[in-house]
Scaffold this motif. Structure first.
Motif, PDB file in Angstrom:
ATOM      1  N   ARG A 173       0.874  -1.168   0.000  1.00  0.00           N
ATOM      2  CA  ARG A 173       0.000   0.000   0.000  1.00  0.00           C
ATOM      3  C   ARG A 173       0.918   1.227   0.000  1.00  0.00           C
ATOM      4  NH1 ARG A 173      -3.682   2.634   4.810  1.00  0.00           N
ATOM      5  NH2 ARG A 173      -4.538   4.308   3.524  1.00  0.00           N
TER       6      ARG A 173
ATOM      7  N   HIS B 114      -3.635   0.374  -2.936  1.00  0.00           N
ATOM      8  CA  HIS B 114      -4.302   1.153  -1.884  1.00  0.00           C
ATOM      9  C   HIS B 114      -4.895   0.228  -0.824  1.00  0.00           C
ATOM     10  CE1 HIS B 114      -4.113   4.743  -4.504  1.00  0.00           C
ATOM     11  NE2 HIS B 114      -4.171   3.821  -5.454  1.00  0.00           N
TER      12      HIS B 114
ATOM     13  N   SER C 243      -6.020  -3.311  -1.925  1.00  0.00           N
ATOM     14  CA  SER C 243      -5.155  -4.391  -1.425  1.00  0.00           C
ATOM     15  C   SER C 243      -5.997  -5.451  -0.729  1.00  0.00           C
ATOM     16  CB  SER C 243      -4.120  -3.815  -0.449  1.00  0.00           C
ATOM     17  OG  SER C 243      -3.485  -4.847   0.282  1.00  0.00           O
TER      18      SER C 243
END
Ligand SMILES: O=C(O)[C@@H](CO)OP(=O)(O)O
Length: 186
Positions: free
Chosen positions: A10, A145, A149
């Protein structure tokens, strides 16, 4: 379905993450902590043998910025794909989560993202992630993100993936998905 080996990052903490504002398809830059998160992810990646891996990122600025720091010289080989963007939050992009109607149920955090007027909705995110994953031919490093994710890990590993540290935290770590299991590298 079995997918090739994956490492998932991320992006580092952003200004809006620090203020607890929804981002979605809008962007804010990494904070100094976010840059350190990405540098830590870079240290983790450098300890791995990534021979033969492809690198794919969300096109959102915070993910591309993270890729630049974490992937170092490999960053030039990072491709972007809109299917790796964060969930679109429509009219709520840039708004403070605390000022918006709150989500309820088992997962109030996710539920609030689902409620966004003109938002994308989770089913659409799942569909585009599945589309991306089904085209993967080689082991891959993804820079994406929080919610994206989570969705990808849920598709690849199953719901148990979601018991891992909070979907909105975890910057500075790298998820490793292989053979239907997930490990968080810190
Ligand atoms: O857009 C957001 O509000 C968050 C939700 O997790 O996503 P990101 O991971 O891009 O900060």
């Amino acid at each position: 379905m079995t997918y090739p080996e994956l490492y998932i990052l991320r992006h580092g903490q952003t200004e809006w993450n620090a203020e607890d504002r929804m981002q979605g398809w809008l962007n804010s830059p990494l904070t100094p902590k976010g840059e350190m998160d990405a540098a830590r992810q870079g240290e983790i990646l450098r300890d791995l043998d990534l021979t033969g891996f492809e690198f794919w990122s969300s096109p959102s600025g915070r993910a591309v910025q993270t890729a630049g720091i974490a992937c170092g010289p490999l960053a030039e080989a990072v491709h972007t794909d809109t299917r790796l963007r964060e969930i679109g939050v429509g009219d709520w992009a840039g708004r403070l989560r605390a000022e918006l109607p709150q989500g309820t149920g088992d997962d109030p955090y996710m539920a609030q993202y689902e409620m966004a007027p003109n938002g994308e909705g989770l089913a659409a995110v799942e569909a585009r992630c599945l589309s991306f994953l089904s085209e993967m031919k080689r082991p891959t490093v993804l820079i994406t993100h929080g919610i994206t994710s989570r969705v990808i890990r849920s598709i690849v590993v199953g719901k148990d993936a979601l018991a891992n540290p909070s979907i909105h935290g975890g910057q500075g770590c790298v998820y490793h998905l292989k053979g239907g299991t997930q490990k968080m590298l810190t």
